[in-house]
Design a protein around this motif. Structure first.
Motif, mmCIF file in Angstrom:
data_model
loop_
_atom_site.group_PDB
_atom_site.id
_atom_site.type_symbol
_atom_site.label_atom_id
_atom_site.label_comp_id
_atom_site.label_asym_id
_atom_site.label_seq_id
_atom_site.Cartn_x
_atom_site.Cartn_y
_atom_site.Cartn_z
ATOM 1 N N THR A 201 0.847 -1.193 0.000
ATOM 2 C CA THR A 201 0.000 0.000 0.000
ATOM 3 C C THR A 201 0.883 1.243 0.000
ATOM 4 N N CYS A 203 1.027 4.911 0.924
ATOM 5 C CA CYS A 203 0.277 5.839 1.766
ATOM 6 C C CYS A 203 0.718 7.252 1.405
ATOM 7 N N ILE A 240 -5.730 6.089 6.092
ATOM 8 C CA ILE A 240 -4.939 5.058 6.779
ATOM 9 C C ILE A 240 -5.122 5.155 8.294
ATOM 10 N N PHE A 251 -3.925 -4.448 6.037
ATOM 11 C CA PHE A 251 -2.576 -4.050 5.619
ATOM 12 C C PHE A 251 -1.539 -5.165 5.756
ATOM 13 N N ILE A 254 3.246 -1.349 3.991
ATOM 14 C CA ILE A 254 2.868 0.031 3.666
ATOM 15 C C ILE A 254 4.145 0.809 3.383
ATOM 16 N N THR A 256 5.651 4.782 2.617
ATOM 17 C CA THR A 256 5.218 6.180 2.699
ATOM 18 C C THR A 256 6.395 7.130 2.886
#
Ligand code: IPM
Ligand code: MN
Length: 367
Positions: A201, A203, A240, A251, A254, A256
């Motif tokens: 994912t 973010c 999130i 999840f 992740i 980011t």
């Protein structure tokens, strides 16, 4: 026998107390799995700064660069203005040693330690890959007309394609390797039939940060096809935060930027049982990496032998895994799980039912 040289920076406050337990457990793992650890202590931190006026002496970074791993207790001293030690030690080392990944596993070990209703250890098991060298942390900005009513303050987020690419690559590869390639249980049947085994994912905040996260988004889309087993997913940072509370089981991995990663991992630490267990690694895959607990120096608990050393012990486990002693790393985590489930009353400082040293002894004994 294999041996590893490790720089140790116990730091401030409860840092030295938790470091002692982390080293104790590491030593027990080394004895069990047949390798040797050579610790090289450094007294960098608030006390040294107050005594000498320097945060890191000349040549310190060059000296630390010779190690593959640094173990860090905590920095932050009540008599030192906030920012001096954090920027002068922690952030300086993250940047100068190009530790461009901040890796933060989030795993709930026992149901009662989770503040969320109806969530169990099966629901909370993901990992955050935080970019660690750029974004708002790069220090770009300044003031105009300081201390006047017309003051202007600018703090810019720096995002480079190289920085995003290397971070994304690390995250995709981690997603691919996690669980030894065994499929993540959160995948839909369609994903499984399409050959997916993991989810990554991104973010971000593509709806507002239309320059920074546009770069991340394009880099993510461009890299994805090289990892056909990884399902690509995207979530805005505010969403999130909502889902960490409502559906943490959504999840797997992740990825980011630096600031969002800082914020969401504090929230993530709370759902995994608090800062008493949350650990992280500042990784330079080709250089010197640094392992630490996510919590700070907790000045009010200093010297009382009540602080929870488990986060520090988990950081040591991550470090041994990173050094290639994956069996030792896994054994430390299993021992932590066992001791938490069989002995520890609460993960909060002063309420464990045992002292800091006793918790270290229990985990070393459970290896
Ligand atoms: C962390 C901390 C640091 C950060 C501080 C102490 C500079 O909050 O490791 O998450 O903001 O990165
Ligand atoms: Mn933080």
């Amino acid at each position: 026998m294999k041996s590893y040289d490790i720089a140790v920076l116990p730091g401030d406050g409860t840092g030295p107390e938790v470091t002692r337990e982390a080293l104790k457990v590491s030593e027990a793992a080394a004895a069990k799995f047949g390798f040797k650890l050579n610790w090289h202590p450094y007294d960098f931190g608030g006390d040294r700064y107050l005594r000498t006026g320097e945060v890191l002496p000349d040549g310190a970074v060059a000296e630390l660069r010779r190690f593959k791993a640094i173990y860090l207790g905590a920095v932050g001293h009540p008599q030192v203005k906030p920012g001096i030690l954090e920027k002068g030690i922690l952030l300086r080392l993250r940047f100068e040693l190009e530790q461009y990944i901040n890796l933060r596993p989030v795993r709930l070990y026992r149901v009662q330690d989770c503040p969320l209703k109806d969530k169990t250890p099966a629901d909370i098991d993901f990992i955050v890959v935080r970019e660690n060298n750029e974004g708002l942390y790069a220090g770009a900005g300044g003031n105009l007309f300081k201390d006047t009513p017309h003051e202007v303050a600018v703090q810019e987020s720096i995002n480079t394609r190289r920085g995003a690419d290397r971070c994304l690559k690390y995250a995709f590869e981690l997603a691919m390797k996690r669980r030894g390639g065994k499929p993540w249980k959160g995948l839909k049947t369609d994903d499984v039939s399409a050959g997916k085994t993991a989810q990554l994912t991104l973010c971000g905040k593509t709806n507002v940060l239309t320059y920074a996260f546009d770069l991340w988004w394009r880099a993510f889309q461009a890299m994805g096809p090289q990892y056909p087993t990884v399902k690509m997913d995207y979530a805005h940072v505010d969403a999130i935060c909502m889902w960490f509370v409502k559906n943490p089981e959504w999840f797997d991995v992740i990825v980011t930027d630096n600031m969002f990663g800082d914020i969401i991992t504090d929230l993530a630490a709370m759902i995994q049982g608090g800062l008493g267990v949350a650990a992280g690694g500042n990784i330079n895959p080709d250089g010197t990496s640094m392992f630490e607990c996510m919590g700070g120096s907790a000045p009010k608990y200093t010297g009382l032998n009540v602080i929870n050393p488990i986060a520090a012990i988990n950081a040591a486990g991550m470090m041994l895994d990173f050094l290639g002693e994956s069996q030792a790393g896994a054994a430390i985590e299993s021992a932590v799980i066992k001791v938490i489930n069989e002995k520890i009353q609460s993960l909060a400082a002063g309420r464990m039912g045992y002292s800091t040293t006793q918790v270290g002894d229990l985990i070393a004994g459970a290896l």
